[in-house]
Write a protein that holds these residues in place. Sequence first.
Motif, PDB file in Angstrom:
ATOM      1  N   ALA A 151       0.813  -1.210   0.000  1.00  0.00           N
ATOM      2  CA  ALA A 151       0.000   0.000   0.000  1.00  0.00           C
ATOM      3  C   ALA A 151       0.848   1.262   0.000  1.00  0.00           C
ATOM      4  N   THR A 152       1.882   1.289   0.840  1.00  0.00           N
ATOM      5  CA  THR A 152       2.678   2.513   0.969  1.00  0.00           C
ATOM      6  C   THR A 152       3.616   2.733  -0.206  1.00  0.00           C
ATOM      7  N   ASN A 153       3.816   1.700  -1.016  1.00  0.00           N
ATOM      8  CA  ASN A 153       4.631   1.853  -2.238  1.00  0.00           C
ATOM      9  C   ASN A 153       3.782   1.776  -3.500  1.00  0.00           C
ATOM     10  N   ASP A 154       2.457   1.636  -3.335  1.00  0.00           N
ATOM     11  CA  ASP A 154       1.510   1.602  -4.456  1.00  0.00           C
ATOM     12  C   ASP A 154       1.901   0.548  -5.488  1.00  0.00           C
ATOM     13  N   LEU A 155       2.199  -0.643  -5.013  1.00  0.00           N
ATOM     14  CA  LEU A 155       2.678  -1.693  -5.905  1.00  0.00           C
ATOM     15  C   LEU A 155       1.560  -2.226  -6.794  1.00  0.00           C
ATOM     16  N   VAL A 156       1.927  -2.557  -8.028  1.00  0.00           N
ATOM     17  CA  VAL A 156       1.037  -3.256  -8.949  1.00  0.00           C
ATOM     18  C   VAL A 156       1.257  -4.746  -8.722  1.00  0.00           C
ATOM     19  N   LEU A 157       0.174  -5.461  -8.419  1.00  0.00           N
ATOM     20  CA  LEU A 157       0.283  -6.853  -8.002  1.00  0.00           C
ATOM     21  C   LEU A 157      -0.353  -7.801  -9.015  1.00  0.00           C
ATOM     22  N   SER A 158       0.104  -9.044  -8.952  1.00  0.00           N
ATOM     23  CA  SER A 158      -0.522 -10.151  -9.665  1.00  0.00           C
ATOM     24  C   SER A 158      -0.788 -11.252  -8.657  1.00  0.00           C
ATOM     25  N   HIS A 159      -1.564 -12.253  -9.037  1.00  0.00           N
ATOM     26  CA  HIS A 159      -1.708 -13.399  -8.151  1.00  0.00           C
ATOM     27  C   HIS A 159      -1.679 -14.680  -8.971  1.00  0.00           C
ATOM     28  N   ALA A 160      -1.236 -15.747  -8.319  1.00  0.00           N
ATOM     29  CA  ALA A 160      -1.068 -17.041  -8.979  1.00  0.00           C
ATOM     30  C   ALA A 160      -1.787 -18.094  -8.156  1.00  0.00           C
ATOM     31  N   LEU A 161      -2.788 -18.746  -8.774  1.00  0.00           N
ATOM     32  CA  LEU A 161      -3.587 -19.733  -8.061  1.00  0.00           C
ATOM     33  C   LEU A 161      -3.538 -21.113  -8.708  1.00  0.00           C
ATOM     34  N   GLY A 162      -3.760 -21.166 -10.024  1.00  0.00           N
ATOM     35  CA  GLY A 162      -3.987 -22.438 -10.700  1.00  0.00           C
ATOM     36  C   GLY A 162      -2.731 -23.261 -10.896  1.00  0.00           C
ATOM     37  N   ASP A 163      -2.911 -24.570 -10.866  1.00  0.00           N
ATOM     38  CA  ASP A 163      -1.813 -25.496 -11.144  1.00  0.00           C
ATOM     39  C   ASP A 163      -1.706 -25.743 -12.640  1.00  0.00           C
ATOM     40  N   GLU A 207       4.911  -7.521  -7.873  1.00  0.00           N
ATOM     41  CA  GLU A 207       4.948  -8.703  -7.013  1.00  0.00           C
ATOM     42  C   GLU A 207       3.812  -9.652  -7.365  1.00  0.00           C
ATOM     43  N   VAL A 208       3.963 -10.889  -6.919  1.00  0.00           N
ATOM     44  CA  VAL A 208       2.924 -11.901  -7.105  1.00  0.00           C
ATOM     45  C   VAL A 208       2.560 -12.499  -5.757  1.00  0.00           C
ATOM     46  N   LEU A 209       1.259 -12.637  -5.528  1.00  0.00           N
ATOM     47  CA  LEU A 209       0.737 -13.328  -4.354  1.00  0.00           C
ATOM     48  C   LEU A 209       0.371 -14.746  -4.786  1.00  0.00           C
ATOM     49  N   VAL A 210       0.930 -15.734  -4.135  1.00  0.00           N
ATOM     50  CA  VAL A 210       0.703 -17.139  -4.479  1.00  0.00           C
ATOM     51  C   VAL A 210      -0.158 -17.775  -3.398  1.00  0.00           C
ATOM     52  N   TYR A 211      -1.276 -18.365  -3.804  1.00  0.00           N
ATOM     53  CA  TYR A 211      -2.110 -19.111  -2.868  1.00  0.00           C
ATOM     54  C   TYR A 211      -2.860 -20.185  -3.633  1.00  0.00           C
ATOM     55  N   LEU A 212      -3.836 -20.824  -2.999  1.00  0.00           N
ATOM     56  CA  LEU A 212      -4.480 -21.989  -3.588  1.00  0.00           C
ATOM     57  C   LEU A 212      -5.792 -21.616  -4.246  1.00  0.00           C
ATOM     58  N   SER A 213      -6.084 -22.239  -5.361  1.00  0.00           N
ATOM     59  CA  SER A 213      -7.358 -22.034  -6.031  1.00  0.00           C
ATOM     60  C   SER A 213      -8.435 -22.852  -5.342  1.00  0.00           C
ATOM     61  N   ALA A 214      -9.680 -22.600  -5.755  1.00  0.00           N
ATOM     62  CA  ALA A 214     -10.805 -23.333  -5.171  1.00  0.00           C
ATOM     63  C   ALA A 214     -10.784 -24.806  -5.556  1.00  0.00           C
ATOM     64  N   LEU A 230       6.018 -12.711  -3.374  1.00  0.00           N
ATOM     65  CA  LEU A 230       7.404 -12.458  -3.771  1.00  0.00           C
ATOM     66  C   LEU A 230       7.472 -11.366  -4.837  1.00  0.00           C
ATOM     67  N   PRO A 231       8.573 -10.596  -4.873  1.00  0.00           N
ATOM     68  CA  PRO A 231       8.825  -9.746  -6.036  1.00  0.00           C
ATOM     69  C   PRO A 231       9.057 -10.623  -7.263  1.00  0.00           C
ATOM     70  N   LEU A 232       8.675 -10.137  -8.405  1.00  0.00           N
ATOM     71  CA  LEU A 232       8.813 -10.941  -9.621  1.00  0.00           C
ATOM     72  C   LEU A 232      10.249 -11.006 -10.137  1.00  0.00           C
ATOM     73  N   ASN A 233      11.156 -10.313  -9.464  1.00  0.00           N
ATOM     74  CA  ASN A 233      12.578 -10.451  -9.825  1.00  0.00           C
ATOM     75  C   ASN A 233      13.320 -11.358  -8.845  1.00  0.00           C
ATOM     76  N   THR A 234      12.597 -12.151  -8.066  1.00  0.00           N
ATOM     77  CA  THR A 234      13.215 -13.081  -7.121  1.00  0.00           C
ATOM     78  C   THR A 234      14.052 -14.119  -7.870  1.00  0.00           C
ATOM     79  N   PRO A 235      15.278 -14.389  -7.432  1.00  0.00           N
ATOM     80  CA  PRO A 235      16.103 -15.409  -8.099  1.00  0.00           C
ATOM     81  C   PRO A 235      15.407 -16.761  -8.155  1.00  0.00           C
ATOM     82  N   GLY A 236      15.451 -17.383  -9.342  1.00  0.00           N
ATOM     83  CA  GLY A 236      14.831 -18.686  -9.538  1.00  0.00           C
ATOM     84  C   GLY A 236      13.389 -18.626  -9.996  1.00  0.00           C
ATOM     85  N   LEU A 237      12.781 -17.433  -9.997  1.00  0.00           N
ATOM     86  CA  LEU A 237      11.406 -17.268 -10.469  1.00  0.00           C
ATOM     87  C   LEU A 237      11.441 -16.862 -11.939  1.00  0.00           C
ATOM     88  N   VAL A 238      10.916 -17.733 -12.801  1.00  0.00           N
ATOM     89  CA  VAL A 238      10.968 -17.525 -14.255  1.00  0.00           C
ATOM     90  C   VAL A 238       9.551 -17.264 -14.764  1.00  0.00           C
TER      91      VAL A 238
END
Length: 506
Positions: A151-163, A207-214, A230-238
């Motif tokens: 919130a304080t950095n006004d980040l643009v976010l994504s989320h990842a749910l599906g396998d 950044e991406v928020l990772v959690y479980l889908s329904a 995680l930030p999307l520039n995290t090492p090992g995240l492609v």
Amino acid sequence: MTILDASARTGRGLLTGDRYREELADGRELYLDGERITDPARHPAFRPAVDTLADLLDLQHEPEHQDLLTYKDPGTGLRLARAYQPPRTLEELRLQRRSAEFWHAAAFGQHGRSPAFMASIAVGVHDFRHQLDRARPGFGANADAWYRHCATNDLVLSHALGDPQIDRSTDPVDDPDLALRVLKENDVGIVVRGAKQLTTLAPLAHEVLVYLSASFTQRRGEQFVVWFALPLNTPGLVTLCREPLGAEAWGHAHPLGARYDEQDAMLFFDDVLVPWDRVFLLRDGALARTGLARINAWSAYIGHVRYRERLRTLLATATLVAESIGVDGFRNIQEDLGRLASYAELTEIFLDAAEARATLTDGGLLAPGDTAASRVWSAEVADGAVDVLRRIGASGLLMQPTEKDLAHPRLRPFLDRYMRGKDIDAERKSRLLRLAWELVGDGFGQRQHLYELVHRGDLARNRINLFKRYDQSEVRHRLEKLVSGPFPEASETAATSPAGPPEERP
């Protein structure tokens, strides 16, 4: 103090368009068509969409929009995006809606994963912090710190749910590559391996928020149950992008696709280290299922705001197309347009109902009423909504001249004579029908329609869940009482009727 706590205390406040562009060049491992992209904001495949988001972010700084799109955070004194404001009153909830309406009107309802949408999920994570902390001390504080950092950095976010779609007939316990999993824990954090699809906006997010889908089920092992960010520039995240849908080819402009293609991506986690302060839930399937609805309460509400604007866009485009070819007075066309108008109006009513049924959560926020039934309805009418425009435009959607065709001296006389419309010249008509084609026919339009069908989750499962939790007890009790004894014969019913036997009636 964690890194996230420090970031929240020293937040940079509202994004500007220029800052947003600069922050995307963060060293992330991003691929498109076999090429690693180092600066998405300047790559031709992404630049128009980035520029559109940047222009919308800049609106937050204009005085005439400031009170609608932003609020002053009492904790930091910073002006923050309205979408990040935790609503505690009905007025604050409605301000969130009006702010989202402004954004989605500017984008014609095409930004399914707008920053406003994902910010509302961050609000949901913040609201759920107490339950996360009860499950494992410290996780609630992590969730709160992450929310404040965003919130304080006004980040643009994504989320990842599906396998990933590898073999849905097999359980991940038998083949661990079928779902993202936790490999190990250590003093620094957890290590995760696997993939997530379909991560909308990831190439254009911080950044991406990772959690479980329904679709998560009880059968899965605890190693698959995890929430983190995680930030999307995290090492090992492609990040692997799909084909862009707004690129120009052969002179055919794509004004919607170029501006509003949010990009969808596969995320590959190649033994990625997730620091402990970015883990919010671990190995607790029951809490993950409970939390899914809770953290998405506001995003479902904001999603209806976006869908309303998409329906309004489809209706206005269909009306203009009907007028351009002189069929707007036909009864069947008016009936179709009326159906589309009813969809738009009902979406407005659903939003009003969500506000009327709003309740306080145990986190102290005002959450919109349950939108499960309206989400099912939205998916059910999606086919019919685009079909109205498709049938009115018919073959005209396929064959329209480009700007270069219109400028060609040999072609223009033919176009003016044979491709004009009713009270509209060939130039404007061609642009209108090409816009309609983008909405319902080309790659961008088909992607947007598929999004409507799948992003709310599996329709059959949603219907079943709605059936299972719908309270039928009162009417069931009355019906069971009615059928618990023998029904009176017809003659007995007539004899005891207030109107008297048939022969005595006037």
